[in-house]
Design an enzyme around this catalytic site. Sequence first.
Site, PDB file in Angstrom:
ATOM      1  N   ASP A 123       8.260  27.920  29.108  1.00 17.99           N
ATOM      2  CA  ASP A 123       7.300  27.822  28.020  1.00 17.99           C
ATOM      3  C   ASP A 123       7.447  26.432  27.403  1.00 17.99           C
ATOM      4  O   ASP A 123       8.478  25.773  27.579  1.00 17.99           O
ATOM      5  CB  ASP A 123       7.597  28.926  26.997  1.00 17.99           C
ATOM      6  N   ASP A 125       5.953  25.326  23.768  1.00 14.08           N
ATOM      7  CA  ASP A 125       6.121  25.328  22.317  1.00 14.08           C
ATOM      8  C   ASP A 125       7.330  26.161  21.900  1.00 14.08           C
ATOM      9  O   ASP A 125       7.479  27.319  22.308  1.00 14.08           O
ATOM     10  CB  ASP A 125       4.867  25.880  21.635  1.00 14.08           C
ATOM     11  N   GLU A 132       5.246  24.074  17.440  1.00  9.00           N
ATOM     12  CA  GLU A 132       4.075  24.748  17.985  1.00  9.00           C
ATOM     13  C   GLU A 132       2.914  23.762  17.857  1.00  9.00           C
ATOM     14  O   GLU A 132       2.469  23.440  16.750  1.00  9.00           O
ATOM     15  CB  GLU A 132       3.782  26.033  17.203  1.00  9.00           C
ATOM     16  N   ARG A 168      -7.691  30.446  16.480  1.00 12.62           N
ATOM     17  CA  ARG A 168      -6.994  29.276  15.951  1.00 12.62           C
ATOM     18  C   ARG A 168      -7.711  27.982  16.320  1.00 12.62           C
ATOM     19  O   ARG A 168      -7.885  27.089  15.478  1.00 12.62           O
ATOM     20  CB  ARG A 168      -5.547  29.256  16.457  1.00 12.62           C
ATOM     21  N   SER A 211       2.217  26.998  29.660  1.00 11.50           N
ATOM     22  CA  SER A 211       2.112  27.045  28.204  1.00 11.50           C
ATOM     23  C   SER A 211       0.779  27.588  27.734  1.00 11.50           C
ATOM     24  O   SER A 211      -0.275  27.262  28.300  1.00 11.50           O
ATOM     25  CB  SER A 211       2.302  25.624  27.638  1.00 11.50           C
ATOM     26  N   GLY A 212       0.843  28.364  26.677  1.00 18.09           N
ATOM     27  CA  GLY A 212      -0.376  28.775  25.992  1.00 18.09           C
ATOM     28  C   GLY A 212      -0.913  27.689  25.091  1.00 18.09           C
ATOM     29  O   GLY A 212      -1.885  27.900  24.373  1.00 18.09           O
ATOM     30  N   LYS A 256       1.051  33.144  32.990  1.00 16.95           N
ATOM     31  CA  LYS A 256       2.426  32.640  33.057  1.00 16.95           C
ATOM     32  C   LYS A 256       3.240  33.411  34.092  1.00 16.95           C
ATOM     33  O   LYS A 256       3.996  32.827  34.887  1.00 16.95           O
ATOM     34  CB  LYS A 256       3.097  32.741  31.681  1.00 16.95           C
ATOM     35  N   ASP A 279      10.361  31.875  24.368  1.00 16.78           N
ATOM     36  CA  ASP A 279      10.854  32.296  23.059  1.00 16.78           C
ATOM     37  C   ASP A 279      10.030  33.386  22.395  1.00 16.78           C
ATOM     38  O   ASP A 279      10.493  34.001  21.430  1.00 16.78           O
ATOM     39  CB  ASP A 279      10.913  31.096  22.110  1.00 16.78           C
TER      40      ASP A 279
END
Length: 326
Positions: A123, A125, A132, A168, A211-212, A256, A279
């Site tokens: 990952d 962030d 983030e 977001r 990564s998102g 992922k 995380d």
Amino acid sequence: MESSSSKSLFDWIMLNDETAASFAGVAINRHQEWQYSEQQHCCRIVFESNVSGAVINEFIMALGAVSVAVVQRDTDLQCIEVCSEQPFSPQAIASLNSNKGVEGYVLNQPLPRIDKPGLLVMDMDSTAIEIECIDELAAMAGVGEAVAAVTEQAMQGELDFEQSLRARVAKLQGANSQIIDDLCQQLPLMPGLTDMVKILKQHQWRLVLASGGFTPFVGHLKQLLDLDAAYANELVIDNGQLTGEVTGQIVDAQFKADTVLHCAQQWQIAAGQRLAIGDGANDIPMINQADCGFAFHAKPKLKAAADLAIDSLDLRALPFLLRTGK
């Protein structure tokens, strides 16, 4: 068997070549890392070089007769493997881990081999970097509080990822795209990241970001660290402004997880050698897909799902949680 009163157990472990000794009537044997036995109960104690040896002594002496090995990696952390006929109590591990700069990891499954080709999917962030990115972009765009609240809900697994991502990003509508370039130049790398990457690359491991977050940031890290691949979401930019949209395939929890599988197939990584680290709750499918999944300073849901959890140390700890052969 040597009976030692002139040096501490810790000093004997770290400095002595004798294969066996007795301390206060407790028999201590020595083995080499490659002699790691899956038939015994083993843990690895990883610690900063300034940690008092008394902390290690107390933990080991309380176990009774054990075998120990010094585990060495190309970093300034140190590690001792302890193997015992008896299981390690959660209370003993918790007491050890209450000391600053030291963490014990109970090994409940075979460890991947560091000296054979492997794959680590990371990952980004709060794992590879300390921030983030969506929150930082939002702060730079003046909508930080609104976005941060949604991010935290997503990390705790309380919201569907794609919905939260679009919600977001929508708040960034109209922001100057220059904030992306500005943030790329100041990404704070997670402590220990560069050491971890260097060690794994020395052993011909493949390293991937999934990564998102967003493509400019994973692309920057891929180039900076010479990683093998990087996947993230693509922001839409029009006339120098963010439109508040993302385009293309969404990099969500399932993407992922699929990344672990297709990268392993692409590079013919053997079963047992496929790792993932993250995380947040969005990383659970990814670490479940891996042969060994690591939680890093993680949210409770991910920590409960992981095979091993790095709670207090930095990413330099990870290479010590892989084994080497003869």
